[in-house]
Design a protein around this motif. Structure first.
Motif, PDB file in Angstrom:
ATOM      1  N   HIS A  99       0.896  -1.190  -0.065  1.00  0.00           N
ATOM      2  CA  HIS A  99      -0.105   0.039  -0.050  1.00  0.00           C
ATOM      3  C   HIS A  99       0.848   1.243   0.059  1.00  0.00           C
ATOM      4  O   HIS A  99       0.468   2.354   0.059  1.00  0.00           O
ATOM      5  CB  HIS A  99      -0.977   0.034   1.147  1.00  0.00           C
ATOM      6  N   MET A 100       2.136   1.243   0.069  1.00  0.00           N
ATOM      7  CA  MET A 100       3.081   2.128   0.044  1.00  0.00           C
ATOM      8  C   MET A 100       3.754   2.535  -1.262  1.00  0.00           C
ATOM      9  O   MET A 100       3.862   1.319  -2.030  1.00  0.00           O
ATOM     10  CB  MET A 100       4.102   2.155   0.961  1.00  0.00           C
ATOM     11  N   THR A 101       4.058   3.511  -2.039  1.00  0.00           N
ATOM     12  CA  THR A 101       4.729   3.859  -2.943  1.00  0.00           C
ATOM     13  C   THR A 101       6.190   3.409  -2.862  1.00  0.00           C
ATOM     14  O   THR A 101       6.609   3.149  -1.880  1.00  0.00           O
ATOM     15  CB  THR A 101       4.742   5.301  -3.625  1.00  0.00           C
ATOM     16  N   VAL A 102       6.802   3.215  -4.174  1.00  0.00           N
ATOM     17  CA  VAL A 102       8.218   2.942  -4.110  1.00  0.00           C
ATOM     18  C   VAL A 102       9.020   3.679  -2.983  1.00  0.00           C
ATOM     19  O   VAL A 102       9.791   3.594  -2.264  1.00  0.00           O
ATOM     20  CB  VAL A 102       8.762   2.786  -5.287  1.00  0.00           C
ATOM     21  N   PHE A 103       8.547   5.196  -3.115  1.00  0.00           N
ATOM     22  CA  PHE A 103       9.619   6.036  -2.422  1.00  0.00           C
ATOM     23  C   PHE A 103       9.169   5.812  -0.904  1.00  0.00           C
ATOM     24  O   PHE A 103      10.018   5.700  -0.108  1.00  0.00           O
ATOM     25  CB  PHE A 103       9.077   7.574  -2.825  1.00  0.00           C
ATOM     26  N   GLU A 104       7.917   5.642  -0.520  1.00  0.00           N
ATOM     27  CA  GLU A 104       7.715   5.219   0.936  1.00  0.00           C
ATOM     28  C   GLU A 104       8.319   4.088   1.308  1.00  0.00           C
ATOM     29  O   GLU A 104       8.622   3.884   2.549  1.00  0.00           O
ATOM     30  CB  GLU A 104       6.116   5.263   0.970  1.00  0.00           C
ATOM     31  N   ASN A 105       8.341   3.288   0.550  1.00  0.00           N
ATOM     32  CA  ASN A 105       9.217   1.749   0.722  1.00  0.00           C
ATOM     33  C   ASN A 105      10.270   2.057   0.988  1.00  0.00           C
ATOM     34  O   ASN A 105      10.819   1.394   2.270  1.00  0.00           O
ATOM     35  CB  ASN A 105       8.857   0.754  -0.413  1.00  0.00           C
ATOM     36  N   VAL A 106      11.008   2.776   0.231  1.00  0.00           N
ATOM     37  CA  VAL A 106      12.696   2.869   0.351  1.00  0.00           C
ATOM     38  C   VAL A 106      12.753   3.773   1.769  1.00  0.00           C
ATOM     39  O   VAL A 106      13.595   3.513   2.583  1.00  0.00           O
ATOM     40  CB  VAL A 106      13.274   3.533  -0.916  1.00  0.00           C
ATOM     41  N   ALA A 107      11.840   4.729   1.911  1.00  0.00           N
ATOM     42  CA  ALA A 107      12.143   5.754   2.978  1.00  0.00           C
ATOM     43  C   ALA A 107      11.790   4.833   4.316  1.00  0.00           C
ATOM     44  O   ALA A 107      12.226   5.680   5.595  1.00  0.00           O
ATOM     45  CB  ALA A 107      11.369   6.846   2.977  1.00  0.00           C
ATOM     46  N   GLN A 131      16.382  13.093  -0.233  1.00  0.00           N
ATOM     47  CA  GLN A 131      17.430  12.910  -1.176  1.00  0.00           C
ATOM     48  C   GLN A 131      18.218  11.478  -1.052  1.00  0.00           C
ATOM     49  O   GLN A 131      18.703  11.034  -2.193  1.00  0.00           O
ATOM     50  CB  GLN A 131      18.782  14.128  -0.391  1.00  0.00           C
ATOM     51  N   LYS A 132      18.323  11.018   0.096  1.00  0.00           N
ATOM     52  CA  LYS A 132      18.754   9.549   0.273  1.00  0.00           C
ATOM     53  C   LYS A 132      18.083   8.619  -0.534  1.00  0.00           C
ATOM     54  O   LYS A 132      18.587   7.561  -1.431  1.00  0.00           O
ATOM     55  CB  LYS A 132      18.865   9.185   1.727  1.00  0.00           C
ATOM     56  N   VAL A 133      16.656   8.643  -0.624  1.00  0.00           N
ATOM     57  CA  VAL A 133      15.754   7.732  -1.216  1.00  0.00           C
ATOM     58  C   VAL A 133      16.213   7.751  -2.680  1.00  0.00           C
ATOM     59  O   VAL A 133      16.145   6.853  -3.663  1.00  0.00           O
ATOM     60  CB  VAL A 133      14.306   7.891  -0.935  1.00  0.00           C
ATOM     61  N   HIS A 134      16.241   9.194  -3.209  1.00  0.00           N
ATOM     62  CA  HIS A 134      16.411   9.204  -4.799  1.00  0.00           C
ATOM     63  C   HIS A 134      17.796   8.835  -5.124  1.00  0.00           C
ATOM     64  O   HIS A 134      17.809   8.267  -6.277  1.00  0.00           O
ATOM     65  CB  HIS A 134      16.087  10.739  -5.231  1.00  0.00           C
ATOM     66  N   GLN A 135      18.643   8.991  -4.306  1.00  0.00           N
ATOM     67  CA  GLN A 135      20.081   8.622  -4.504  1.00  0.00           C
ATOM     68  C   GLN A 135      20.045   7.043  -4.591  1.00  0.00           C
ATOM     69  O   GLN A 135      20.454   6.404  -5.485  1.00  0.00           O
ATOM     70  CB  GLN A 135      20.874   8.910  -3.308  1.00  0.00           C
ATOM     71  N   LEU A 136      19.212   6.382  -3.685  1.00  0.00           N
ATOM     72  CA  LEU A 136      19.137   5.109  -3.790  1.00  0.00           C
ATOM     73  C   LEU A 136      18.428   4.383  -5.013  1.00  0.00           C
ATOM     74  O   LEU A 136      18.967   3.358  -5.658  1.00  0.00           O
ATOM     75  CB  LEU A 136      18.672   4.381  -2.627  1.00  0.00           C
ATOM     76  N   LEU A 137      17.459   5.074  -5.465  1.00  0.00           N
ATOM     77  CA  LEU A 137      16.592   4.632  -6.385  1.00  0.00           C
ATOM     78  C   LEU A 137      17.437   4.904  -7.819  1.00  0.00           C
ATOM     79  O   LEU A 137      17.282   4.101  -8.752  1.00  0.00           O
ATOM     80  CB  LEU A 137      15.470   5.451  -6.418  1.00  0.00           C
ATOM     81  N   GLU A 138      18.235   5.887  -7.941  1.00  0.00           N
ATOM     82  CA  GLU A 138      19.016   5.961  -8.849  1.00  0.00           C
ATOM     83  C   GLU A 138      20.272   4.835  -9.181  1.00  0.00           C
ATOM     84  O   GLU A 138      20.270   4.402 -10.191  1.00  0.00           O
ATOM     85  CB  GLU A 138      20.021   7.286  -8.769  1.00  0.00           C
ATOM     86  N   LEU A 139      20.572   4.627  -8.030  1.00  0.00           N
ATOM     87  CA  LEU A 139      21.665   3.320  -7.828  1.00  0.00           C
ATOM     88  C   LEU A 139      20.831   2.197  -8.272  1.00  0.00           C
ATOM     89  O   LEU A 139      21.587   1.328  -9.161  1.00  0.00           O
ATOM     90  CB  LEU A 139      21.900   3.292  -6.392  1.00  0.00           C
ATOM     91  N   ALA A 168       9.356   6.314  -8.539  1.00  0.00           N
ATOM     92  CA  ALA A 168       9.406   6.728  -7.167  1.00  0.00           C
ATOM     93  C   ALA A 168       7.716   6.617  -6.758  1.00  0.00           C
ATOM     94  O   ALA A 168       7.528   6.324  -5.561  1.00  0.00           O
ATOM     95  CB  ALA A 168      10.032   7.935  -6.817  1.00  0.00           C
ATOM     96  N   ASN A 169       7.003   7.251  -7.590  1.00  0.00           N
ATOM     97  CA  ASN A 169       5.505   7.302  -6.834  1.00  0.00           C
ATOM     98  C   ASN A 169       4.898   6.233  -7.457  1.00  0.00           C
ATOM     99  O   ASN A 169       3.554   6.205  -7.456  1.00  0.00           O
ATOM    100  CB  ASN A 169       5.210   8.522  -7.766  1.00  0.00           C
ATOM    101  N   ARG A 170       5.182   5.033  -8.103  1.00  0.00           N
ATOM    102  CA  ARG A 170       4.222   3.898  -8.566  1.00  0.00           C
ATOM    103  C   ARG A 170       4.289   3.103  -7.204  1.00  0.00           C
ATOM    104  O   ARG A 170       4.901   3.452  -6.211  1.00  0.00           O
ATOM    105  CB  ARG A 170       5.200   3.079  -9.528  1.00  0.00           C
ATOM    106  N   GLN A 204      11.884  -5.548 -11.160  1.00  0.00           N
ATOM    107  CA  GLN A 204      11.928  -4.321 -10.539  1.00  0.00           C
ATOM    108  C   GLN A 204      11.819  -4.358  -9.034  1.00  0.00           C
ATOM    109  O   GLN A 204      12.310  -3.459  -8.363  1.00  0.00           O
ATOM    110  CB  GLN A 204      11.192  -3.430 -11.341  1.00  0.00           C
ATOM    111  N   ARG A 205      10.537  -5.016  -8.780  1.00  0.00           N
ATOM    112  CA  ARG A 205      10.389  -5.184  -7.232  1.00  0.00           C
ATOM    113  C   ARG A 205      11.744  -5.666  -6.409  1.00  0.00           C
ATOM    114  O   ARG A 205      11.879  -5.081  -5.606  1.00  0.00           O
ATOM    115  CB  ARG A 205       9.329  -6.058  -7.223  1.00  0.00           C
ATOM    116  N   GLN A 206      12.365  -6.494  -6.981  1.00  0.00           N
ATOM    117  CA  GLN A 206      13.508  -7.177  -6.317  1.00  0.00           C
ATOM    118  C   GLN A 206      14.635  -6.019  -6.090  1.00  0.00           C
ATOM    119  O   GLN A 206      15.165  -5.986  -5.044  1.00  0.00           O
ATOM    120  CB  GLN A 206      14.095  -8.378  -7.206  1.00  0.00           C
ATOM    121  N   ARG A 207      14.719  -5.340  -7.195  1.00  0.00           N
ATOM    122  CA  ARG A 207      15.683  -4.063  -7.044  1.00  0.00           C
ATOM    123  C   ARG A 207      15.237  -2.878  -6.231  1.00  0.00           C
ATOM    124  O   ARG A 207      16.000  -2.258  -5.386  1.00  0.00           O
ATOM    125  CB  ARG A 207      15.883  -3.367  -8.416  1.00  0.00           C
ATOM    126  N   ILE A 208      13.816  -2.751  -5.924  1.00  0.00           N
ATOM    127  CA  ILE A 208      13.288  -1.862  -4.916  1.00  0.00           C
ATOM    128  C   ILE A 208      13.550  -2.471  -3.437  1.00  0.00           C
ATOM    129  O   ILE A 208      13.842  -1.799  -2.619  1.00  0.00           O
ATOM    130  CB  ILE A 208      11.788  -1.591  -5.237  1.00  0.00           C
TER     131      ILE A 208
END
Lengths: 346, 296, 310
Positions: free
Chosen positions: A88-96, A115-123, A130-132, A141-145
């Motif tokens: 139920h969380m976006t990719v961004f929220e998951n990583v955060a 900043q940290k989340v976007h850095q990781l998502l770039e990695l 991010a907003n999916r 893709q899920r595995q990478r998230i």
């Protein structure tokens, strides 16, 4: 950050999942726990993470006993087999999530988190997602998230449970290489569980072979392949043909398909077989053959796989049903094999 | 044992069966079966529902209005709301706690716990009332003590609340358990590995995953709480204006041959039932679109 | 561990790919591993279990214990007198007889309804599907007066039926009708998911083997539905036996003729015959336990058969 596992045992009901396991993972290495399903490799990984408690033994992270540290405080990154992304969380929220879960004192500011989340998502090359929601992404893709989420808390070690298990063959292969490159970049001490020997060989610095809750061998991929320590390792890393050794107490020796040859006449060290299939594969020919019956039920008969250079096949004039004699050109004999298999099976 | 779970797999639409040669029947067979079904459904389910509203408005709107706004009706409505307002939240807390324990942990005696939760499903509502009379009634275990301390449970509001709590025990728990079991522990474990505290795991991971089932469980509990008749009837004492809930008020009106008034009050509860079913459909539809999204 | 390998073939080298066969753990130990708790990993077991047990003890356990304690305080003769009084025995016959007939009716028509809802698309399908749950949601007293109005002498159906010489309201037939009403969703809702999950391949396999459609339904689908049908039957039966609200209005409550067991408990209670009420209630309760046990076993069977989890 090094990991040391000391004398770990774990029992589930009457089943011994881990039997006095000791293992060292040096800092910065990428190690594969390899073994058949049910051998205890996932249990070992979960014990290192703190998701499971060992019945006895210790887990040391960087020399400190972490056995009594709750998984919450252990600062490990864990990637689950089925990703376990929060649906139920976006990719961004998951990583955060991990950063937001910190107490007020240690929690970074929202801007720092972003900043940290976007850095990781770039990695992990998924900044665009991010907003999916996880459901809108593919398995790879899920595995990478999931990996980005685990890395967000800057874990001391990264643990991955069958990280590519749920993916199809092509994505698996891509992700395998990607994980290797990522590790070379980050150098986080990592342990991953797999039952696929190709995966272990391709990705890891070292392979830990586990069978029936015991470690059979630890070594670099070439080492375990070239110098297998036990019949199990030899057999698990490829096809093996079994030969009886008449003059040895151990009973059996083993040979790879390319380490066997065929002869038209019997000899003291040959086994009579019936050819059941002949496959030409470019420069080599693969022959399947069934042991000729002397007595006993048919299911007990050994099956042989022989790989011969194309040039050697012509003179044999092989066809299905032909009786030939198979002989090892190189025989691997292991001291522990009988004791191992009998002991573990009882 | 709940058979009204909204969890479940993505439903296959009938079209899948109808368009395949091996799984479809001749048209005459299909339509005869549909006709039998619709007839049975109309006779046993639809007709009673329609009759409630027809009878309620049989003598016109003003009589209807009088029936539902009259003082005794009002006090019945109030008592029904009070009983639901107390028992539903308690059941919610219990249901969530029970589901958390049962779905996320292994422990000895789990099956017994599950059976205990199911028990009120199969116990007659009359017995559900009787057991509290035996405990708290004038001749019950705690009867004399209650009398000494001037406390009243039976033939008073607490008894009604207790009986309601008994009959609603399974609803929330049984909605949540299968869903939470199906979802497993991985997401929660992932949250803990990331450093989340227990409450944070519950509020931000577990709860969002089960919110629709939880909502439906609460709606169902509420419907049962407001509509319970047998159990409440035993413990209430039928004191008009004091211990009468809506269903009991219907009975009194009906026995006094005030049929139209009885149906008018009944129509309020019938509307509650329709709202409950509507909410169920809505939640199911939500759940399904979530499932569909997950599978795409 | 319970390895299935025998020492005779425990050697590793029997090609091809013997590792698979030898090292795979037997299934039962695999489940043992998977269902193992992450003991202290997830928090809240003591709290949640404590809350659950406290609630259940106060609301369910203590009162039920009180009921049985009361029963055991009766002398044996008094118990037998209360439980086997002719008027009480008559209520058993009415309650269980009508519940049995109603449950059978529901299995037949509920079965057809479930089939139609899963297999056919037709106008109004969604509405029918939604309203199947009506007896769950509609308060029993409301259902009771509505059914009575329908089947009374001057009711929509009561009048024409009476003309045919059939009295429904205030007779045991009325009790049966009310029991059909409240039991229907149990059968439909138990059967629906099992029918949904039944793989199309089975039917296609049967058809490809030359079976007629009717034969496929009877020999392939129906047997697979039996556990679910029995579960639905037991659920509907259990509910009907204990039902009170929707029945008392339509039953007429004539002693020896149309009096149900729950009603006789209330009657005894109103006459301050606590002992009698308790004795009869304990008999009903034991029957509920037995039914509950049967239902649990049936559901476990259904789950095993259809591969669903409960």
């Amino acid at each position: 950050m090094s990991i040391r596992v000391e004398n770990i045992s774990k029992q589930f009901g009457g089943f011994k999942a881990l039997d006095n396991v000791t293992l060292d993972v040096p800092s910065g290495e990428l190690v594969a726990l390899l073994g058949p399903s049910g051998c205890g490799k996932t249990t070992l990984l979960r014990i290192i993470a703190g998701l499971e408690n060992a019945d006895s033994g210790r887990v040391l992270l960087d020399g400190d006993d972490a056995s009594d540290t709750h998984v919450r405080e252990r600062q490990v990154g864990f990637v689950f087999q089925h990703y376990a992304l929060f649906k139920h969380m976006t990719v961004f929220e998951n990583v955060a999530f991990g950063l937001r879960a910190r107490s007020k004192k240690t929690r970074p500011t929202d801007a720092a988190i972003a900043q940290k989340v976007h850095q990781l998502l770039e990695l992990v090359q998924l900044d665009w997602a991010a907003n999916r929601f996880p459901a809108q992404l593919s398995g790879g893709q899920r595995q990478r998230i999931a990996l980005a989420r685990a890395l967000a808390v800057e874990p001391r070690v990264l643990l991955l449970d069958e990280p590519f298990g749920a993916l199809d063959a092509k994505v698996r292969k891509e992700l395998r290489r990607w994980l290797r490159r990522l590790h070379d970049e980050l150098h986080v001490t990592s342990v991953f569980v797999t039952h696929d020997q190709d995966e272990a060989v391709e990705v890891s610095d070292r392979i830990v072979l586990i069978n029936h809750g015991r470690i059979e061998q630890v070594g670099a991929p070439t080492e375990v392949y070239q110098k297998p320590a036990s019949a199990f390792v030899f057999d698990f890393l490829g096809t093996a043909n079994r030969f009886e050794i008449s003059d040895a107490a151990q009973g059996y020796g083993y040979a790879r398909p390319h380490e066997t040859e065929l002869a038209l006449s019997a000899c003291h060290d040959t086994v009579a077989v019936t050819v059941s299939r002949v496959q030409h594969r470019g420069a080599t020919t693969r022959i399947e053959a069934l042991e000729q019956v002397r007595s006993g039920p048919k299911s007990d008969h050994r099956y042989f796989e022989i790989e011969l250079p194309l040039v050697a096949v012509g003179s044999l004039d092989l066809f299905e049903g032909k009786v030939v004699h198979v002989r090892p050109t190189r025989l691997h004999v292991f001291d522990r094999q009988i004791a191992q298999s009998a002991g573990a099976a009882s | 044992m709940s058979v009204v779970n909204i969890v479940g797999t993505l439903e296959r639409s009938p079209a899948i069966f109808e368009t395949r040669a091996a799984t479809s029947e001749p048209a005459w067979a299909k339509w005869s079966l549909i006709a039998v079904s619709i007839a049975f459904f109309s006779l046993f389910l639809l007709l009673p529902l329609v009759v409630v509203f027809v009878e309620a408005f049989a003598k016109g709107w003003s009589l209807y209005k009088d029936a539902v706004t009259e003082a005794d009706a009002w006090s019945a409505i109030k008592l029904t709301l009070i009983a639901a307002a107390i028992s539903v939240p308690l059941n919610l807390v219990f249901g969530v706690a029970a589901a958390w324990a049962i779905a996320k942990f292994e422990f000895r005696g789990k099956q017994i716990l599950l059976t205990l939760i199911d028990l009120p499903f199969s116990v007659s509502p009359v017995i559900a009332g009787l057991i509290y009379v035996l405990l708290f009634g004038a001749h019950g275990w705690f009867g004399p003590w209650l009398k000494e301390n001037d406390l009243k449970i039976i033939f008073a509001v607490p008894g009604i609340v207790l009986a309601t709590m008994f009959v609603t025990v399974p609803f929330v728990a049984r909605e949540l358990i299968p869903l939470m079991q199906a979802q497993g522990r991985e997401e929660e474990e992932a949250a803990v590995v990331l450093g989340a505290s227990g409450w944070r795991v519950f509020w931000s991971v577990t709860l969002p995953n089960v919110k629709w089932a939880l909502l439906y469980g609460v709606i169902l509990t509420n419907a049962r709480a407001m509509g319970e008749f047998g159990a409440v009837s035993v413990v209430s004492g039928h004191i008009r204006g004091q211990t009468n809930t809506l269903p009991l008020h219907i009975e009194i009106l009906y026995n006094e041959y005030q049929f139209t008034a009885a149906f008018a009050v009944a129509s309020l509860l019938a509307m509650l039932a329709l709202v409950t079913l509507g909410a169920k459909s809505l939640i199911e539809w939500r759940q399904k679109s979530v499932l569909k999204e997950l599978q795409s | 561990m319970t390895a299935t390998t025998t020492p005779a073939n425990a050697g590793f080298g029997t090609p091809p790919y013997p590792a698979e066969a030898i090292h795979r753990r037997p299934p039962e130990t695999q489940t043992a591993l998977r269902t193992r708790p992450g003991r202290r990993v997830l928090p809240g077991l003591p709290l949640s279990l404590g809350v659950s047990l406290t609630y259940l003890s106060i609301v369910v356990l203590l009162p039920l214990v009180a009921l049985f304690a009361r029963t055991f305080s009766l002398t044996f003769d008094a118990f037998i007198d209360a439980v086997f009084a002719p008027r009480v025995v008559a209520t058993y016959l009415v309650s269980f007889g009508a519940a049995l007939l109603a449950a059978v009716t529901n299995v037949v028509f509920g079965g057809i309804l479930a089939w139609v809802l899963v297999r056919y698309s037709f106008p109004g399908r969604k509405l029918v599907d939604t309203l199947i749950d009506l007896p769950f949601a509609l308060p029993t007293a409301v259902a009771g007066i509505a059914l009575t109005a329908i089947y009374a002498k001057n009711g929509v159906l009561g009048a024409p039926l009476e003309a045919l010489g059939l009295k429904v309201a205030f007779t045991p037939i009325g009790i049966y009708v009310a029991m059909v009403f409240i039991g229907l969703p149990f059968v439909v809702r138990t059967l629906q998911p099992v029918l949904q999950d039944h793989e199309i391949e089975f039917e296609e396999a049967a058809a490809s083997l030359g079976a007629s459609r009717l034969r496929t339904i009877i020999r392939v689908i129906l047997p697979a539905m039996i556990p679910a049908l029995l579960t639905g039957f037991a659920l509907a039966f259990a509910r009907a036996v204990g039902e009170y609200g929707s029945i008392i209005f339509i039953a007429g409550n004539v002693p020896y003729v149309s009096e149900i067991t729950p009603l006789i408990i209330i009657t005894k209670l109103e006459q301050y015959d606590y002992a009698g009420a308790t004795a009869v209630a304990s008999v009903m309760l034991v029957i509920s336990f037995v039914l509950l046990l049967a239902i649990n076993l049936l559901q476990a069977w259904t789950a095993r058969r259809s591969g669903r989890t409960l």
